[in-house]
Design an enzyme around this catalytic site. Sequence first.
Site, PDB file in Angstrom:
ATOM      1  N   LYS A  86       0.862  -1.178   0.000  1.00 12.63           N
ATOM      2  CA  LYS A  86       0.000   0.000   0.000  1.00 12.63           C
ATOM      3  C   LYS A  86       0.900   1.231   0.000  1.00 12.63           C
ATOM      4  O   LYS A  86       1.658   1.464   0.944  1.00 12.63           O
ATOM      5  CB  LYS A  86      -0.881  -0.010   1.245  1.00 12.63           C
ATOM      6  CG  LYS A  86      -1.765   1.219   1.363  1.00 12.63           C
ATOM      7  CD  LYS A  86      -2.699   1.094   2.549  1.00 12.63           C
ATOM      8  CE  LYS A  86      -3.595   2.310   2.659  1.00 12.63           C
ATOM      9  NZ  LYS A  86      -4.502   2.191   3.792  1.00 12.63           N
ATOM     10  N   LYS A 121      -2.030  -1.444  -3.982  1.00 10.44           N
ATOM     11  CA  LYS A 121      -2.911  -0.292  -3.914  1.00 10.44           C
ATOM     12  C   LYS A 121      -2.108   0.989  -3.961  1.00 10.44           C
ATOM     13  O   LYS A 121      -1.101   1.065  -3.248  1.00 10.44           O
ATOM     14  CB  LYS A 121      -3.688  -0.377  -2.599  1.00 10.44           C
ATOM     15  CG  LYS A 121      -4.546   0.799  -2.277  1.00 10.44           C
ATOM     16  CD  LYS A 121      -5.115   0.628  -0.903  1.00 10.44           C
ATOM     17  CE  LYS A 121      -5.904   1.878  -0.555  1.00 10.44           C
ATOM     18  NZ  LYS A 121      -6.359   1.865   0.791  1.00 10.44           N
TER      19      LYS A 121
END
Length: 331
Positions: A199, A252
């Site tokens: 992330k 992400k």
Amino acid sequence: MNFLKYRPRRLRRTSKLRDLSAETSLAERDLVMPLFAADSGPQKAAIPAMPGQFRYSVSGLLRPIEKLLRAGVRAILLFGIPARKDERASQAYSDRGVVQKAIRAIKTRFPEMIVIADTCLCEYMSHGHCGLVRKIGKTYEILNDPTLELLAKTALSQAEAGADFVAPSDMMDGRVRAIRRALDRNGLSRTAILSYSAKYASVFYGPFREAAGSSPQFGDRKSYQMDMRNREEALREIGLDIREGADAVMIKPALAYLDVIHEAKQTFRFPIAAYNVSGEYAFVKWAAREGWDEKALVFEILTAIRRAGADWIITYHAADAAGWLKRQRAS
Ligand code: PBG
């Protein structure tokens, strides 16, 4: 191979030939819809930064879920917006927390819907960070190991409420191991973990933070989320999470990180989810308002994420895309 006689356009001549030779598929079952459950407020409240998305009350959630199931979307990612925040994120792991209530309500009415609970503390912390914070004069520090205990408690309460997956999105080191251990010790070994392994610290989360009220009140998330310049580090993060017990891993955001998705799939041959985040969604909505073809844009984006190597796409377009896919097959 002798390519002298090869004419690639022969297989592009008609839409049937193009479908026959397509290397990538996109189907409703690949899509995961994020949903926001709010502990106070109306049944359904628009999120201005994300046109077409809403915060729902616990009972208000049931209608969109029924529609998603009918459209063929089998999984949701659930976020909670608590009525009250504090410095220990106590609403994140309360048995009466908004996500716990929502999971129970959903699983009672629609047991077939796969519920992935986002496991993070930032929406529940008064300061908006994903971990416990110690202030040192004018600066501050995020406390990694003490946070693990709260994350494990949160995951456990979500699993007890009936979540199929818990999805830690905090980026503390060692959280997958801590969560797996807590689940197994409490008879919840069947609950799966979808880890937000890679992330990145990204400006593309802006609209989400408005939706969830989770902007950090001071500083930023760069000391725990990944530096966007790094790819090898993403592979190390993913490798660690797999070793610690993740059942699937996530990258992400998606669009600026297609290379990472691709390499992760090639390297690990593991279920990969990609999160087509709020800022990516907002871009499409702005373009659509300017007259661009929204459906064509969404299909190109989602197919590209699949082509890069993602098995599942978490996307706010899931409901619309599923509807379009169904109509396309019918025509
Ligand atoms: C919370 C969390 C965030 C997102 C998902 N979980 C925001 C953040 O890290 O600041 C972003 C999702 C999106 O932008 O759609 N840790």
